[in-house]
Design an enzyme around this catalytic site. Structure first.
Site, PDB file in Angstrom:
ATOM      1  N   CYS A 197       0.854  -1.188   0.000  1.00 51.91           N
ATOM      2  CA  CYS A 197       0.000   0.000   0.000  1.00 51.91           C
ATOM      3  C   CYS A 197       0.887   1.233   0.000  1.00 51.91           C
ATOM      4  O   CYS A 197       1.964   1.248   0.599  1.00 51.91           O
ATOM      5  CB  CYS A 197      -0.896  -0.032   1.235  1.00 51.91           C
ATOM      6  SG  CYS A 197      -1.771   1.505   1.559  1.00 51.91           S
ATOM      7  N   HIS A 202      -1.040  12.036 -10.385  1.00 53.01           N
ATOM      8  CA  HIS A 202      -2.480  12.216 -10.579  1.00 53.01           C
ATOM      9  C   HIS A 202      -3.065  13.257  -9.634  1.00 53.01           C
ATOM     10  O   HIS A 202      -4.254  13.229  -9.334  1.00 53.01           O
ATOM     11  CB  HIS A 202      -3.211  10.881 -10.427  1.00 53.01           C
ATOM     12  CG  HIS A 202      -2.873  10.135  -9.168  1.00 53.01           C
ATOM     13  ND1 HIS A 202      -1.742   9.363  -9.046  1.00 53.01           N
ATOM     14  CD2 HIS A 202      -3.520  10.053  -7.984  1.00 53.01           C
ATOM     15  CE1 HIS A 202      -1.701   8.822  -7.840  1.00 53.01           C
ATOM     16  NE2 HIS A 202      -2.767   9.234  -7.169  1.00 53.01           N
ATOM     17  N   GLY A 236       3.716   2.476 -11.939  1.00 55.64           N
ATOM     18  CA  GLY A 236       3.564   1.432 -12.940  1.00 55.64           C
ATOM     19  C   GLY A 236       3.353   0.079 -12.287  1.00 55.64           C
ATOM     20  O   GLY A 236       3.104  -0.014 -11.087  1.00 55.64           O
ATOM     21  N   GLY A 283       3.491  -3.337 -10.308  1.00 58.53           N
ATOM     22  CA  GLY A 283       4.252  -3.721  -9.132  1.00 58.53           C
ATOM     23  C   GLY A 283       4.469  -2.549  -8.197  1.00 58.53           C
ATOM     24  O   GLY A 283       4.042  -1.421  -8.445  1.00 58.53           O
ATOM     25  N   ILE A 297       3.915   0.069  -5.599  1.00 63.38           N
ATOM     26  CA  ILE A 297       2.765   0.681  -4.942  1.00 63.38           C
ATOM     27  C   ILE A 297       1.488   0.300  -5.685  1.00 63.38           C
ATOM     28  O   ILE A 297       1.366   0.527  -6.887  1.00 63.38           O
ATOM     29  CB  ILE A 297       2.920   2.214  -4.892  1.00 63.38           C
ATOM     30  CG1 ILE A 297       4.209   2.580  -4.153  1.00 63.38           C
ATOM     31  CG2 ILE A 297       1.715   2.836  -4.204  1.00 63.38           C
ATOM     32  CD1 ILE A 297       4.294   2.057  -2.744  1.00 63.38           C
ATOM     33  N   HIS A 324      -7.341   5.820  -4.304  1.00 61.39           N
ATOM     34  CA  HIS A 324      -6.757   5.735  -5.643  1.00 61.39           C
ATOM     35  C   HIS A 324      -6.075   4.384  -5.833  1.00 61.39           C
ATOM     36  O   HIS A 324      -5.299   3.953  -4.983  1.00 61.39           O
ATOM     37  CB  HIS A 324      -5.728   6.852  -5.853  1.00 61.39           C
ATOM     38  CG  HIS A 324      -6.302   8.221  -5.705  1.00 61.39           C
ATOM     39  ND1 HIS A 324      -5.544   9.323  -5.356  1.00 61.39           N
ATOM     40  CD2 HIS A 324      -7.575   8.674  -5.843  1.00 61.39           C
ATOM     41  CE1 HIS A 324      -6.325  10.392  -5.305  1.00 61.39           C
ATOM     42  NE2 HIS A 324      -7.559  10.021  -5.590  1.00 61.39           N
ATOM     43  N   GLU A 328      -7.646  -0.592   1.607  1.00 64.52           N
ATOM     44  CA  GLU A 328      -7.706   0.867   1.456  1.00 64.52           C
ATOM     45  C   GLU A 328      -8.928   1.453   2.153  1.00 64.52           C
ATOM     46  O   GLU A 328      -8.872   2.557   2.700  1.00 64.52           O
ATOM     47  CB  GLU A 328      -7.696   1.246  -0.024  1.00 64.52           C
ATOM     48  CG  GLU A 328      -6.450   0.806  -0.785  1.00 64.52           C
ATOM     49  CD  GLU A 328      -5.156   1.289  -0.155  1.00 64.52           C
ATOM     50  OE1 GLU A 328      -5.143   2.395   0.421  1.00 64.52           O
ATOM     51  OE2 GLU A 328      -4.162   0.546  -0.224  1.00 64.52           O
ATOM     52  N   HIS A 353      -8.220   2.296   5.638  1.00 66.00           N
ATOM     53  CA  HIS A 353      -7.613   3.619   5.809  1.00 66.00           C
ATOM     54  C   HIS A 353      -8.673   4.714   5.760  1.00 66.00           C
ATOM     55  O   HIS A 353      -8.663   5.641   6.575  1.00 66.00           O
ATOM     56  CB  HIS A 353      -6.585   3.871   4.703  1.00 66.00           C
ATOM     57  CG  HIS A 353      -5.340   3.055   4.824  1.00 66.00           C
ATOM     58  ND1 HIS A 353      -4.691   2.848   6.020  1.00 66.00           N
ATOM     59  CD2 HIS A 353      -4.613   2.386   3.880  1.00 66.00           C
ATOM     60  CE1 HIS A 353      -3.614   2.107   5.817  1.00 66.00           C
ATOM     61  NE2 HIS A 353      -3.547   1.803   4.526  1.00 66.00           N
ATOM     62  N   HIS A 371      -1.641   1.404   9.291  1.00 64.97           N
ATOM     63  CA  HIS A 371      -1.055   0.081   9.115  1.00 64.97           C
ATOM     64  C   HIS A 371      -0.768  -0.563  10.468  1.00 64.97           C
ATOM     65  O   HIS A 371      -0.563   0.121  11.464  1.00 64.97           O
ATOM     66  CB  HIS A 371       0.240   0.170   8.304  1.00 64.97           C
ATOM     67  CG  HIS A 371       0.004   0.454   6.859  1.00 64.97           C
ATOM     68  ND1 HIS A 371       0.873   1.201   6.082  1.00 64.97           N
ATOM     69  CD2 HIS A 371      -1.018   0.103   6.034  1.00 64.97           C
ATOM     70  CE1 HIS A 371       0.402   1.282   4.848  1.00 64.97           C
ATOM     71  NE2 HIS A 371      -0.746   0.631   4.799  1.00 64.97           N
TER      72      HIS A 371
END
EC number: 3.4.24.-
Length: 492
Positions: free
Chosen positions: A84, A168, A176, A178, A180, A196, A220, A223, A229
């Site tokens: 994450c 973004h 890309g 793998g 994150i 996201h 997510e 969160h 975490h």
């Protein structure tokens, strides 16, 4: 400084150049050190090369304990853990948190009815699949809290879900494939409720051939609801991705979310409604009264049992019990209509086919749901090639879910999902299933391929290799599935 001046004068004599001219040339020539430190033009302006360094710099002391299974090759040949993108708090591992592993972000929602909206979708999955998966991921949290989640399709929602690439707009760029996978923003922050996902991941549902959207989304959403975490073993809120199926909350996850929002609220009980003595005299409508109290699971038989999404669902009198990894889930029993609106009560049989569609049978009709969305029904059993009385049990057998059997009385039929018909309208005798009673109430298959047949309070376990009931059966359902007390006299 004196040494530098002497060195310059010496170089000037050797090169036969005046000292001022030598200084001017040194200023105009590019510095080798600066040239070596400056990246190539393409790298300096590439949005991906800059972003991940900034992000990983904010993830303190987390990579030393990552299992090797979490690491994947990156395009540059190094390895990156699947994780994450929400930064870990530096004090997650301190002594104060060793007893209470779950970590709170410091914020929570001040309401329990939340809305969500999906802005963009991943290219690999059908939109309805994504919607269903997002709903299931939110349900993981709503099952153990008073929270509810409703999807909206326009305007601002409490939870805004998007699939984005690289930079973004939130200073947490993706990297890309793998590395994150996703990130989210906590309550009471400047972007509270935003979630996201990295568009460039290979998103899948329910398998480990890519990245499982259900597990990442559920993480997510933790969160978004206020959880940080954790270091607890096998917790959903661990920062590192590991494929686990079926998805479930760890005790640490449950304690954390219930610390913020409390336990689910039980519906208040009220006296059963009474029917007027004139009911039915001036109308042809039938009033269906939903049961208010579920039957005692230790004393009842079941109308139907089915394995759905890797979990066991027991149906009785309009209620459903949900077992995950052999444990009854919080909030159950619940009305079956909570999952499948419009489902009749009670059901006679149920099964999930290879496409994930769920079939229900009652009387001479059947219904089909895609997840919790109705897609067919009521439809007549004659459409499937069946005539006469209802289906008493349905069994999906085989690893490919391509063998489906309908049972009624002492007979059974094989059903072909591709043709949507039974192979022969004339049934075969259930004595083919050695050791199974002729009259059964329900049937299902477990993850290891064994078939189970239920009748009354008992069940029979069927060996797929020896094609007969195992020794030591029947056994009572209550003690083996619901931790009920063992009956004093058990029929063997």
């Amino acid at each position: 400084m004196a040494r530098a001046a002497c060195l310059l004068r010496a170089i000037s004599r050797v090169l036969l150049l005046p000292l001022p001219l030598l200084l001017l040339l040194l200023l105009l020539l590019p510095s080798p050190l600066m040239a070596r430190a400056r990246p190539p033009e393409s790298h300096r302006h590439h949005p991906v090369k800059k972003g991940p360094r900034l992000l990983h710099a904010a993830l303190p002391n987390t990579l030393t304990s990552v299992p090797a299974s979490h690491w994947v090759p990156s395009p540059a040949g190094s390895s990156r853990p699947l994780r994450c993108g929400v930064p870990d708090l530096p004090d997650v591992l301190n002594a104060r948190n060793r007893q209470k592993r779950f970590v709170l972000s410091g914020g929570r929602w001040e309401k329990t009815d939340l809305t969500y909206r999906i802005l963009r979708f991943p290219w690999q999955l059908v939109r309805e699949q994504v919607r269903q998966t997002v709903a299931e991921a939110l349900q993981v949290w709503s099952e153990v809290t008073p929270l509810t989640f409703t999807e909206v399709h326009e305007g601002r929602a409490d939870i805004m879900i998007d699939f984005a690439r690289y930079w973004h707009g939130d200073n947490l760029p993706f990297d890309g494939p793998g590395g994150i996978l996703a990130h989210a923003f906590f309550p009471k922050t400047h972007r509270e409720g935003d979630v996201h996902f990295d568009y460039d991941e290979t998103w899948t549902i329910g398998d480990n051939q890519g990245t499982d959207l259900l597990q990442v989304a559920a993480h997510e959403f933790g969160h978004v609801l206020g959880l940080q975490h954790t270091t607890a073993a096998k917790a959903l809120m661990s920062p590192f991705y590991t494929f686990r199926y079926p998805l479930s909350l760890s005790p640490d996850d449950r304690r954390g979310i219930q610390h913020l929002y409390g336990r689910p609220q039980m519906a208040p009980t009220s006296p059963a409604p009474t029917l007027s003595s004139q009911a039915g005299t001036d109308t042809n409508e039938i009033a269906l009264l939903e049961p208010e109290t579920p039957p005692d699971v230790c004393e009842t038989s079941f109308d139907a049992v089915s394995t759905i999404r890797g979990e066991l669902f027991f149906f009785k009198a309009g209620f459903v019990w949900r077992l995950r990894s052999g444990r009854l889930q919080p909030g159950y029993p619940a009305l079956a209509s909570r999952h499948w609106q419009g489902l009749p009560s009670p059901v006679d049989a149920a099964f999930e086919d290879a496409q994930g569609q769920i079939w229900f049978f009652q009387g001479a009709q059947y219904w089909v749901y895609d997840g919790e969305k109705p897609v067919l029904g009521p439809a007549p059993l004659s459409k499937l090639g069946l005539q006469g009385s209802p289906v008493h049990a349905a069994l999906v057998w085989g690893p490919e879910k391509n063998k489906i059997y309908f049972f009624r009385g002492g007979d059974y039929w094989r059903f072909h999902p591709r043709t949507q018909r039974v192979d022969n309208p004339v049934p075969r005798r259930s004595t083919d299933w050695r050791g199974v009673p002729s009259e059964i109430d329900a049937a299902f298959q477990d993850a290891e391929g064994y078939a189970y047949f239920l009748r009354g309070h008992l069940y029979w376990k069927f060996d797929p290799v020896k094609v007969k009931v195992l020794e030591g059966f029947p056994r009572p359902v209550g003690p083996d599935f619901f931790d009920c007390a063992e009956p004093a006299n058990t029929f063997r």
